[in-house]
Enzyme design. Sequence first.
Site, mmCIF file in Angstrom:
data_model
loop_
_atom_site.group_PDB
_atom_site.id
_atom_site.type_symbol
_atom_site.label_atom_id
_atom_site.label_comp_id
_atom_site.label_asym_id
_atom_site.label_seq_id
_atom_site.Cartn_x
_atom_site.Cartn_y
_atom_site.Cartn_z
ATOM 1 N N VAL A 154 0.862 -1.176 0.000
ATOM 2 C CA VAL A 154 0.000 0.000 0.000
ATOM 3 C C VAL A 154 0.904 1.233 0.000
ATOM 4 O O VAL A 154 0.663 2.210 0.696
ATOM 5 C CB VAL A 154 -0.953 0.015 1.223
ATOM 6 C CG1 VAL A 154 -2.188 0.878 0.913
ATOM 7 C CG2 VAL A 154 -1.397 -1.380 1.616
ATOM 8 N N ALA A 155 1.981 1.119 -0.795
ATOM 9 C CA ALA A 155 2.952 2.196 -0.946
ATOM 10 C C ALA A 155 3.467 2.654 0.410
ATOM 11 O O ALA A 155 3.793 1.835 1.263
ATOM 12 C CB ALA A 155 2.346 3.343 -1.747
ATOM 13 N N CYS A 156 3.538 3.962 0.639
ATOM 14 C CA CYS A 156 4.144 4.489 1.860
ATOM 15 C C CYS A 156 3.360 4.159 3.119
ATOM 16 O O CYS A 156 3.877 4.313 4.224
ATOM 17 C CB CYS A 156 4.311 6.006 1.745
ATOM 18 S SG CYS A 156 5.477 6.517 0.463
ATOM 19 N N SER A 157 2.126 3.721 2.970
ATOM 20 C CA SER A 157 1.316 3.354 4.133
ATOM 21 C C SER A 157 1.391 1.867 4.461
ATOM 22 O O SER A 157 0.671 1.381 5.332
ATOM 23 C CB SER A 157 -0.151 3.749 3.900
ATOM 24 O OG SER A 157 -0.299 5.149 3.847
ATOM 25 N N SER A 158 2.255 1.139 3.787
ATOM 26 C CA SER A 158 2.290 -0.308 3.952
ATOM 27 C C SER A 158 2.523 -0.741 5.391
ATOM 28 O O SER A 158 1.942 -1.731 5.851
ATOM 29 C CB SER A 158 3.363 -0.912 3.048
ATOM 30 O OG SER A 158 3.051 -0.727 1.685
#
Length: 381
Positions: A154-158
């Site tokens: 989830v990109a930078c929110s992974s």
Amino acid sequence: MHKAIISATGLFTPEQSVSNAELVAAYNAWADGWNAANAVAIEAGEVEAKSHSSEAFIEKASGIKSRYVMDKSGILDPERMTPHLAARTNDELSILADMAVRAARDAIASWGKPASEIGAVICAASNMQRPYPAMAIEVQQALGIDGFAFDMNVACSSATFGIKTAADFVASGSVKAVLMVNPEICSAHLNFKDRDSHFIFGDVATAVIIEAEDQAGPGGWDILGTRLQTSFSNNIRNNFGFLNKAALPTDGIEPVGSDGLTDKMFVQQGRKVFKEVVPMVSDMILSHAAELSLDPHGLKRLWLHQANINMNQLIGRKVLGRDPSPEENVIILDDYANTSSAGSIIAFHLHNEGFAPGETGLICSFGAGYSAGTVFVQKRP
């Protein structure tokens, strides 16, 4: 239901680092070479000359002063401008798994329990080096962990999405403990020939162990609540993937545009991202705090995604209702740069000291998608 807590964190930092001065020198040398090679087209007004970058520009735009990387020489070579990472055979531990294992071992050592007590592994990161087999399963095998493992992006929110997922597994009783790792080689997808973004990213790996409270010892952090949010946007995008390998040029020509290499690397519309993400994240934090009956002004510390110092300062101001001190709003991007999913975990890992039992803090991520995650934590006795 079983209450989930954060018991330990770990960090792997590459040995090599690149200062702004080094990065600027390499970029400017490349820009001068490009301008010389395209002098006729520039003179005819067909293309624009490449402007120089500068240390002052980078620091003002981002707050970044240096970044850790897995390969420095390739990045600083004006003839290459991309890291040179040697391919590993299928029988060797892959580079992302290697980084994740190092961070995991740091977390497991802090935890003080054998890895065999972990029942699941989640590899949550932006930049997986392959579609399959899952990086998480490779990490699981390298650490001798039974159970199951899977990747998520989830990109930078992974990382916050990974913490939420791990906490839910623990709460349901599926497992007693989960290892969540975030290996990021962000330098591999960064366009070091783009003046507006060549300075943004660094490489690192982090790890978090989430376990059931009834088997945990003293210390650690109660997870008071988690919340996730997504809203589709093209303002941060990376089109590289195994499905479009055939679209890459093979003749050495690097076209610019939707069909070129630029489109397969990190691209963003920074001003739009700033304008849209800051209110989205600030409102999400305040709403989640209200749902948990927490006073946001009473948070002892914020461990935000390390994207841009101006974004972090404005979000901190909106959440705390005043200008936060450096101790309250942790900034580590001056040394690490943006490390995608790992940024908020680096901040939490390095700066969680000085809490008395009962005091609260916030781990928060935000990035491409758009995606955002909040994890409110409370220090345990």
